[in-house]
Design a protein around this motif. Structure first.
Motif, PDB file in Angstrom:
ATOM      1  N   HIS A 121     -38.389  13.654  14.401  1.00  0.00           N
ATOM      2  CA  HIS A 121     -37.141  14.062  13.754  1.00  0.00           C
ATOM      3  C   HIS A 121     -36.444  12.820  13.211  1.00  0.00           C
ATOM      4  O   HIS A 121     -36.186  11.865  13.947  1.00  0.00           O
ATOM      5  CB  HIS A 121     -36.216  14.779  14.746  1.00  0.00           C
ATOM      6  N   ILE A 122     -36.146  12.821  11.920  1.00  0.00           N
ATOM      7  CA  ILE A 122     -35.412  11.733  11.284  1.00  0.00           C
ATOM      8  C   ILE A 122     -34.171  12.337  10.634  1.00  0.00           C
ATOM      9  O   ILE A 122     -34.269  13.285   9.856  1.00  0.00           O
ATOM     10  CB  ILE A 122     -36.266  11.018  10.221  1.00  0.00           C
ATOM     11  N   GLU A 123     -33.009  11.801  10.953  1.00  0.00           N
ATOM     12  CA  GLU A 123     -31.762  12.358  10.434  1.00  0.00           C
ATOM     13  C   GLU A 123     -30.875  11.232   9.920  1.00  0.00           C
ATOM     14  O   GLU A 123     -30.749  10.189  10.550  1.00  0.00           O
ATOM     15  CB  GLU A 123     -31.035  13.121  11.544  1.00  0.00           C
ATOM     16  N   THR A 124     -30.294  11.436   8.742  1.00  0.00           N
ATOM     17  CA  THR A 124     -29.374  10.459   8.184  1.00  0.00           C
ATOM     18  C   THR A 124     -28.135  11.174   7.664  1.00  0.00           C
ATOM     19  O   THR A 124     -28.224  12.324   7.203  1.00  0.00           O
ATOM     20  CB  THR A 124     -30.028   9.652   7.048  1.00  0.00           C
ATOM     21  N   ALA A 125     -26.984  10.512   7.747  1.00  0.00           N
ATOM     22  CA  ALA A 125     -25.741  11.093   7.256  1.00  0.00           C
ATOM     23  C   ALA A 125     -25.581  10.882   5.751  1.00  0.00           C
ATOM     24  O   ALA A 125     -24.656  11.421   5.140  1.00  0.00           O
ATOM     25  CB  ALA A 125     -24.549  10.477   7.990  1.00  0.00           C
ATOM     26  N   ALA A 127     -28.131   9.459   2.004  1.00  0.00           N
ATOM     27  CA  ALA A 127     -29.389   9.711   1.307  1.00  0.00           C
ATOM     28  C   ALA A 127     -30.554   9.017   2.000  1.00  0.00           C
ATOM     29  O   ALA A 127     -30.388   8.007   2.678  1.00  0.00           O
ATOM     30  CB  ALA A 127     -29.289   9.232  -0.146  1.00  0.00           C
ATOM     31  N   ALA A 128     -31.759   9.573   1.820  1.00  0.00           N
ATOM     32  CA  ALA A 128     -32.990   8.957   2.309  1.00  0.00           C
ATOM     33  C   ALA A 128     -33.899   8.693   1.114  1.00  0.00           C
ATOM     34  O   ALA A 128     -34.065   9.560   0.251  1.00  0.00           O
ATOM     35  CB  ALA A 128     -33.688   9.872   3.313  1.00  0.00           C
TER      36      ALA A 128
END
Length: 202
Positions: A121-125, A127-128
């Motif tokens: 699981h990769i989560e960013t607040a 942009a990726a």
């Protein structure tokens, strides 16, 4: 002369129990199996950033303790004949978990490899972004995109597997489309009444 109360000893022992992520109790075989009070474990970060990974029970650890083994710190686990290194490559930054998951970075080749035995699981607040100089390969039985998809280049479907495209909503193109070499907008066929060509689709 060094004050005896300040004298420090470097000792090897095995972790007997884990108090919390920052403290463990250590058993010293050369002291008839005596178990220490909880000793602080040295960690990479402990102030604004937090990083910890407690040594395993039974792991061989290096400790700095006072002469009465009443206080001290655990510097970290050390390899031994019973627990040798996982690889012989000194260029690797390597981490292997007990469940078989692996993290590996080769500083000579620059290659990064990550393997897990479960989900990632990769989560960013924000942009990726993923940028590759040659190609990006997604190899899975099913690739899901849950929101809108915008493509800046062309799409090629197939690769030897064939298949079809299925849409549950409206399909719209701002230009012509071609099926088996035939243009939809340029398509003509003979009218039955006058024998002339029909008008293009409008």
């Amino acid at each position: 002369m060094t004050d005896k109360a300040q004298a420090a000893l470097l000792k090897l022992g095995t972790v007997a129990s884990i108090t919390d992520a920052g403290h463990v109790c250590v058993r010293f075989a050369d002291l008839d199996g005596m178990v220490s009070q909880p000793l602080k474990v040295v960690v990479p970060r402990a102030h604004r950033d937090k990083a910890h990974h407690a040594p395993d029970i039974g792991a061989l650890v290096a400790c700095v303790v006072d002469e009465n083994i009443e206080d001290g710190i655990v510097l970290g686990e050390v390899y031994s004949d019973a627990d040798p290194t996982a690889t012989g490559n000194n260029a690797l930054w390597y981490w292997k978990m007990a469940d078989g998951s692996e993290f590996e970075f080769d500083r000579d080749s620059g290659q990064l490899r990550i393997k897990t035995t479960s989900d990632i699981h990769i989560e960013t607040a924000a942009a990726a972004n993923v940028t590759a100089a040659s190609s990006i390969t997604l190899d899975a039985p099913l690739v899901k995109i849950t929101q809108d998809l915008q493509i800046g280049g062309g799409i090629t479907q197939g690769g030897g597997k064939g298949g079809k495209a299925v849409f549950n909503g409206l399909v719209e193109t701002l230009a012509d489309f071609v099926a088996k070499g035939k243009s939809f907008l340029g398509h003509r066929h003979k009218e039955h009444d006058s024998g002339g060509d029909t008008d293009p689709p409008g």
